[in-house]
Design a protein around this motif. Structure first.
Motif, short mmCIF file in Angstrom:
data_model
loop_
_atom_site.label_atom_id
_atom_site.label_comp_id
_atom_site.label_asym_id
_atom_site.label_seq_id
_atom_site.Cartn_x
_atom_site.Cartn_y
_atom_site.Cartn_z
N LYS A 261 -60.47 -56.08 38.31
CA LYS A 261 -60.21 -57.42 38.84
C LYS A 261 -59.18 -58.17 38.00
CE LYS A 261 -64.84 -57.75 40.85
NZ LYS A 261 -66.17 -58.42 40.78
N GLN A 264 -56.06 -57.33 39.68
CA GLN A 264 -56.00 -58.00 40.98
C GLN A 264 -55.55 -59.45 40.82
OE1 GLN A 264 -60.02 -57.06 42.35
NE2 GLN A 264 -59.14 -55.99 44.11
N ARG A 268 -52.13 -60.83 42.41
CA ARG A 268 -52.25 -61.89 43.41
C ARG A 268 -51.32 -63.06 43.09
NH1 ARG A 268 -57.47 -62.67 42.93
NH2 ARG A 268 -58.01 -60.85 44.18
N GLU A 274 -51.79 -56.21 48.88
CA GLU A 274 -53.11 -55.65 48.52
C GLU A 274 -53.11 -54.13 48.58
OE1 GLU A 274 -57.01 -56.05 47.19
OE2 GLU A 274 -55.57 -57.67 47.53
N PHE A 277 -52.35 -52.10 45.40
CA PHE A 277 -53.20 -52.23 44.22
C PHE A 277 -53.58 -50.88 43.61
CE2 PHE A 277 -57.59 -52.56 42.50
CZ PHE A 277 -57.28 -53.29 41.37
N THR A 368 -63.31 -50.44 41.61
CA THR A 368 -63.10 -51.79 42.12
C THR A 368 -63.41 -52.90 41.12
OG1 THR A 368 -65.35 -51.80 43.02
CG2 THR A 368 -63.57 -51.11 44.51
#
Length: 516
Positions: A261, A264, A268, A274, A277, A368
């Motif tokens: 994350k 991410q 972002r 996306e 990624f 993730t």
């Protein structure tokens, strides 16, 4: 251009040459070169002669078709066969075989097997201490199970081929996709959370280094159905428990921890799509493997701007949560997860084992959230183990996503670390009893004594030949036998056997029915 190679006897080759097209001919070998459109004509000529292309018992010929469009080396790399070949012809006489196993694989003679069994037993005992159940999966799986995202090393390392049913299959390179398949198969028939572990052989065609082989065994522990980082904290605790059991300390090994994350949030900010990624994660995983300039080039090809690349590399250099908070702000989801994990580490009592390192992303596309990697603090070995959260893996196979996390731990690297630290245990063969008859006519009596002891749960090495006592004592020493049981004529008539305690030299007779 296509090459048609036909092997057979000299006489058979002459008869085929008369029917087929002109060819290069040497004893027992005809070689035809055709344009692909003319290959069917050549094959038809062979079938016209009623030759079986695949059975040596019914045909003097074997056949191989090779296309110049793809070389055998390329076929081997891709796993896709461009040839049709019968097994090699049986040679007259004895052919000397290669006594070493294929490159990158291992034999396990008894001494190595004892070490492997000891290691696996520790894997199992730790998993059971944490309440996990053992599962297993086929070594051979559908190739599609492992073809996820372009750019992953694992995609290019598959041992894959087409089976006789024209199905694309692969030797499993890892266990997690097989686990995901089984979870989807079971559906709602199993209550959550699932806490499963597995120890299985995996195959990857990769460059070999110390602790890296083309086949290895892997210990996996996975928790399915828990969305909180309490699951990751429990998994890290289980690995540390294993290390402590085998003598490894926090001075020897540490864990680098981060979260996907983090990436991410950075991507972002710079409007990176996306769908890029996973590709960026795969590139970042190469940070310590290739020059930084090459990393920048690959990131640029993944549609990152120069500004985004510089900012990303700055974030990846961060080694503390305080610095990360300065970069991402206090509301970042990644930061909350990491703070909770480090807080749990204190409660578990393993804070000294773990450290934050933003550059850890792991090379597999399906992670993730939290990711972690065990490393040798001296830096002599590759990663010892690694894992993390993979909440969206099941949907890539058509299932409903469930929160999930797990780790993989290979057998080869940990053995190298144990050697480095002088921690390989003494694992000599040990047998409770060695039983020997003193007369060839008493071999049956010795067998009955061995049976009595085995039925009572004792291990017995029964001497199967008429050997002198000197040989028997040497054998007993080699197998670390606890007792020597001698079956002699006089003793057997009295219903007794001679017993010698090998550690003390004590000797006595005992009734056979009272043997313990």
């Amino acid at each position: 251009m296509t090459t048609l190679i036909i092997r057979g006897t000299r006489a058979a080759a002459r008869s085929l040459k008369a029917e087929a097209m002109p060819a290069i001919s040497i004893p027992s070998l005809l070689i035809y070169r055709h344009h692909p459109r003319r290959l069917a004509t050549a094959l038809s000529s062979i079938r016209h002669l009623n030759l079986s292309l695949f059975s040596h018992s019914t045909s003097p010929f074997s056949l191989c078709v090779e296309s110049s469009a793809q070389s055998p080396a390329a076929n081997a790399r891709s796993g896709r066969s461009g040839s049709l070949a019968a097994p090699p012809a049986q040679l007259d006489g004895v052919q000397k075989i290669e006594v070493n196993p294929p490159k990158g694989t291992r034999d396990f003679p008894p001494e190595d097997m004892r070490l492997r069994s000891w290691l696996f037993q520790n894997f199992r005992e730790v998993s059971q201490l944490f309440g996990f159940e053992e599962v297993d999966f086929p070594v051979l799986e559908s190739e599609a199970l492992f073809i996820r995202k372009a750019g992953e090393e694992i995609r290019d390392q598959l041992y894959c081929f087409e089976d006789r049913g024209n199905r694309r299959v692969a030797l499993r390179p890892e266990l997690t996709p097989s686990l995901a398949r089984l979870v989807i198969q079971k559906g709602k028939s199993v209550p959550l959370p699932l806490k499963w572990f597995a120890i299985g052989q995996c195959w990857r065609y990769e460059r070999m280094t110390r602790g890296r082989r083309r086949e290895h065994y892997q210990w996996n522990m996975d928790i399915i159905g828990v969305p909180d980082v309490t699951a990751e904290a429990e998994l890290i605790s289980s690995i540390i428990t294993f290390f402590k059991r085998i003598g490894i300390t926090s001075l020897d090994v540490g864990f680098k921890v981060s979260s996907r994350k983090v990436l991410q949030d950075v991507l972002r900010c710079y409007s990176v799509p996306e769908n890029m990624f996973s590709r960026v994660c795969v590139i970042i995983d190469k940070l310590e493997k290739i020059p930084i300039e090459d990393i920048k080039k690959e990131l640029k090809s993944a549609e990152l701007s120069e500004v985004a690349i510089e900012e990303l590399l700055q974030v990846l250099s961060v080694k503390s949560l305080e610095k990360l908070e300065e970069k991402l702000g206090t509301d970042a989801e990644a930061l909350a997860d990491l703070k909770k994990l480090f807080s749990l580490a204190e409660k578990y009592g393993y804070s000294e084992w773990i450290q934050f390192d933003a550059s850890v992303v792991r090379g597999l596309a399906y992670y993730t959230g939290i990711v972690f990697e065990g490393f040798d603090r001296e830096g002599k070995l590759r990663a010892i183990c690694g894992g993390g959260r993979y909440d969206k893996l099941l949907s890539t196979f058509g299932g409903d996503d469930l929160p999930a996390c797990g780790f993989g731990f290979g057998d080869a690297v940990i053995v190298e670390l144990l050697k480095e630290k002088g921690l390989i245990p003494e694992l000599s063969l040990q047998v409770d009893n060695i039983v020997c008859s003193l007369d060839p006519d008493l071999q049956g009596a010795a067998s009955s004594v061995a049976t009595i002891l085995r039925e009572k749960g004792q291990t017995v090495d029964l001497v199967l030949e008429n050997k002198p006592l000197k040989w028997v004592f040497k054998r007993a020493a080699r197998i670390n036998a606890g007792r020597l049981i001698l079956v002699g004529s006089d003793e057997w008539r009295r219903g007794t056997v001679g017993v010698k305690i090998l550690s003390s030299g004590e000797q006595y007779e005992v009734q056979v029915k009272e043997l313990q």
